[in-house]
Write an enzyme that holds these catalytic residues in place. Structure first.
Site, mmCIF file in Angstrom:
data_model
loop_
_atom_site.group_PDB
_atom_site.id
_atom_site.type_symbol
_atom_site.label_atom_id
_atom_site.label_comp_id
_atom_site.label_asym_id
_atom_site.label_seq_id
_atom_site.Cartn_x
_atom_site.Cartn_y
_atom_site.Cartn_z
ATOM 1 N N ASP A 1 0.813 -1.223 0.000
ATOM 2 C CA ASP A 1 0.000 0.000 0.000
ATOM 3 C C ASP A 1 0.844 1.269 0.000
ATOM 4 O O ASP A 1 0.431 2.296 0.557
ATOM 5 C CB ASP A 1 -0.954 0.040 1.215
ATOM 6 C CG ASP A 1 -1.781 -1.206 1.313
ATOM 7 O OD1 ASP A 1 -2.277 -1.658 0.266
ATOM 8 O OD2 ASP A 1 -1.920 -1.744 2.429
ATOM 9 N N GLY B 1 -4.677 -4.380 -4.668
ATOM 10 C CA GLY B 1 -5.860 -3.637 -5.090
ATOM 11 C C GLY B 1 -5.532 -2.165 -5.069
ATOM 12 O O GLY B 1 -4.896 -1.686 -4.128
ATOM 13 N N HIS B 2 -5.875 -1.464 -6.121
ATOM 14 C CA HIS B 2 -5.670 -0.030 -6.101
ATOM 15 C C HIS B 2 -6.595 0.660 -7.079
ATOM 16 O O HIS B 2 -7.094 0.043 -8.016
ATOM 17 C CB HIS B 2 -4.213 0.333 -6.375
ATOM 18 C CG HIS B 2 -3.658 -0.373 -7.565
ATOM 19 N ND1 HIS B 2 -2.857 -1.482 -7.460
ATOM 20 C CD2 HIS B 2 -3.821 -0.143 -8.876
ATOM 21 C CE1 HIS B 2 -2.548 -1.904 -8.661
ATOM 22 N NE2 HIS B 2 -3.117 -1.117 -9.549
ATOM 23 N N GLN C 1 2.217 -5.732 -3.320
ATOM 24 C CA GLN C 1 2.554 -5.817 -1.885
ATOM 25 C C GLN C 1 3.900 -5.118 -1.623
ATOM 26 O O GLN C 1 4.244 -4.212 -2.370
ATOM 27 C CB GLN C 1 2.576 -7.286 -1.389
ATOM 28 C CG GLN C 1 1.200 -7.927 -1.346
ATOM 29 C CD GLN C 1 0.756 -8.534 -2.671
ATOM 30 O OE1 GLN C 1 1.529 -9.184 -3.349
ATOM 31 N NE2 GLN C 1 -0.486 -8.317 -3.039
HETATM 32 P P1 IMP Z 1 -2.458 -12.645 1.605
HETATM 33 O O1 IMP Z 1 -1.529 -12.078 0.594
HETATM 34 O O2 IMP Z 1 -3.906 -12.372 1.320
HETATM 35 O O3 IMP Z 1 -2.181 -14.087 1.899
HETATM 36 O O4 IMP Z 1 -2.187 -11.880 2.999
HETATM 37 C C1 IMP Z 1 -0.972 -12.031 3.729
HETATM 38 C C2 IMP Z 1 -0.536 -10.710 4.368
HETATM 39 O O5 IMP Z 1 -0.212 -9.788 3.343
HETATM 40 C C3 IMP Z 1 -1.643 -10.028 5.216
HETATM 41 O O6 IMP Z 1 -1.006 -9.333 6.265
HETATM 42 C C4 IMP Z 1 -2.252 -9.039 4.244
HETATM 43 O O7 IMP Z 1 -2.863 -7.960 4.904
HETATM 44 C C5 IMP Z 1 -1.013 -8.604 3.476
HETATM 45 N N1 IMP Z 1 -1.311 -8.123 2.121
HETATM 46 C C6 IMP Z 1 -1.612 -8.858 1.038
HETATM 47 N N2 IMP Z 1 -1.799 -8.068 -0.024
HETATM 48 C C7 IMP Z 1 -1.607 -6.818 0.392
HETATM 49 C C8 IMP Z 1 -1.629 -5.547 -0.266
HETATM 50 O O8 IMP Z 1 -1.851 -5.426 -1.476
HETATM 51 N N3 IMP Z 1 -1.354 -4.467 0.519
HETATM 52 C C9 IMP Z 1 -1.057 -4.584 1.835
HETATM 53 N N4 IMP Z 1 -1.019 -5.741 2.482
HETATM 54 C C10 IMP Z 1 -1.289 -6.854 1.772
#
Ligand code: IMP
Length: 422
Positions: A13, A40-41, A218
């Protein structure tokens, strides 16, 4: 010819999409190499909002080609919805979007497993986005996953799907099986024009002199190995992930731009040394609209952490910095930047990634004066208030890297280019 890799360097983010959109004007190709719809953005262009989860945001430039690389994982129904809604907004994907046939599929079971695993962990949960990312990548490692190219071969698809359920020790009824196969075949028909082997295309484009931009999703501290494991995502968000996720040779990665927010945020669980709570955190959360774009969850807020930032910059080999959301700090009288970590009053040499250590560290701060003037329309470094320049210079000095871009608002024009172009 050149390549630039744009990476989120903290816990995601960081505003990468805005930066990718800004420098996308100079790119012939924008490629994603990892992650999936957990990203997501929203890009705001001429007051119109475009929502992205898996499609590279470079698609907003009509001449730019976009690649969804082999290292990504794709929810076929989610991606189809995303593309259809962008098509309805006038975006043309023909001969512009290429999806690598080896990209993994996120199936409905993956999302269910993700959610169940979080429920069973209770207070110990990772705080995932619930998009099935962890189970989809685990299944790739276990070799039972399906890949998007499988959708193009009906018999093979059926066989792979049967093996997938055998691996998970589940039996579908004939009706459930037929329904899933039918839905996947329909998705396959939709994606057929876009599915190719993209690694060769990327290498050819580079050799022909095209500019390629690799767009990270990420952030480094969420990398499966180098992040704050286990509170991480399941892909390789670091610069090394580009080569594995696209089949692009390491020696052709020319330039690395690290994106950092002017402060820090984190969604999901896990240690966060510079976290702040209370009214100031609420103020920043509100001003920065710090709510997850995929899940809507409020993001945790903290001061800029130069220790974690240095770790991330060095792991990725960052060349220059883009600092985003600087405008959000306007009106805060005193700003802290963490310069080092202490454990039991002993200064640590750098970042620690083990959660047992990271949750014990005490951040040591320098405090800088804030600024009052609205900076959201500032167009040049010279016109920034002196306190804002001082803040950015402190980050620059601590990281020993130049700030090349500063973002002061959501729109493309709210971007300051420092000392020439990136
Ligand atoms: P996952 O990628 O859904 O398995 O989530 C694993 C970790 O990564 C969690 O702490 C999520 O909040 C974080 N995370 C996954 N995608 C994003 C993103 O696009 N932005 C911020 N945090 C993310």
């Amino acid at each position: 010819m050149s390549s630039i890799t744009v990476l989120g360097c903290m816990w995601g983010d960081e505003g990468k999409a805005k930066i990718v959109d800004f420098i996308g004007a100079q790119a012939d190709v924008v490629a994603r190499f990892q992650g999936g719809a957990n990203a997501g953005h929203t890009i705001v262009l001429a007051g119109k909002k475009y929502v992205f989860h898996t499609v590279p945001s470079g698609i907003l430039y009509p001449e730019t080609k976009c690649v969804i690389g082999a290292g990504t994982v794709i929810d076929p129904f989610g991606l189809r919805d995303e593309m259809q809604s962008l098509m309805a907004q006038g975006i043309d994907f023909t001969d512009r979007l290429y999806i690598d046939e080896r990209a993994g599929l996120v199936l409905t079971l993956h999302k269910q497993l993700d959610q169940k695993s979080e429920e069973s962990l209770g207070l110990e949960k990772i705080g995932t986005t619930g998009k099935g990312i962890g189970p989809a990548y685990s299944d790739q490692a276990a070799r039972c996953a399906l890949r998007i190219g499988d959708l193009l071969y009906p018999e093979w698809l059926e066989q792979r799907l049967d093996n997938f359920y055998k691996y998970h020790q589940l039996t579908l009824s004939a009706a459930e099986r037929n329904e899933e196969i039918k839905a996947l075949q329909e998705a396959g028909n939709f994606f057929a024009p876009y599915i190719v082997q993209t690694d060769r295309m990327l290498r050819d484009w580079y050799s022909e002199g095209k500019n390629i931009l690799f767009e990270g999703a990420q952030g480094t501290l969420l990398d499966l190995i180098y992040g704050t494991y286990p509170y991480v995502t399941s892909s390789h968000t670091v610069s090394g992930g580009v080569c594995v996720g696209t089949g692009f040779p390491p020696r052709w990665l020319d330039n690395f731009l690290g994106v950092f927010k002017a402060y820090t945020t984190r969604v999901g669980a896990g240690p966060f040394p510079t976290e702040i709570e209370g009214p100031l955190a609420d103020q920043i959360r509100k001003a920065g609209n710090e709510f997850g774009s995929t899940t809507g969850r409020p993001r945790r807020i903290g001061w800029f952490d130069a220790v974690a930032a240095k770790y991330s910059a060095s792991i990725n080999g960052i060349d220059s910095l883009a600092i985003t959301l600087l405008d959000v700090l306007t009106g805060i009288p005193k700003l802290n930047i963490c310069t080092n970590y202490l454990i039991y009053n002993q200064k640590l040499p750098g970042f620690v990634s083990h959660p047992m250590e990271l949750e014990k560290v005490q951040p040591n701060y320098i405090t800088l004066p804030g600024w009052e003037t609205d900076i959201s329309n500032v167009q040049s470094w010279e016109d920034l208030p002196k306190e804002a320049k001082q803040y950015l210079e402190a980050i620059q000095d601590l990281l020993k890297l130049p700030v090349k871009l500063v973002s002061v608002g959501q729109e493309r024009h709210q971007t300051i280019v420092v000392k020439g172009k990136v």
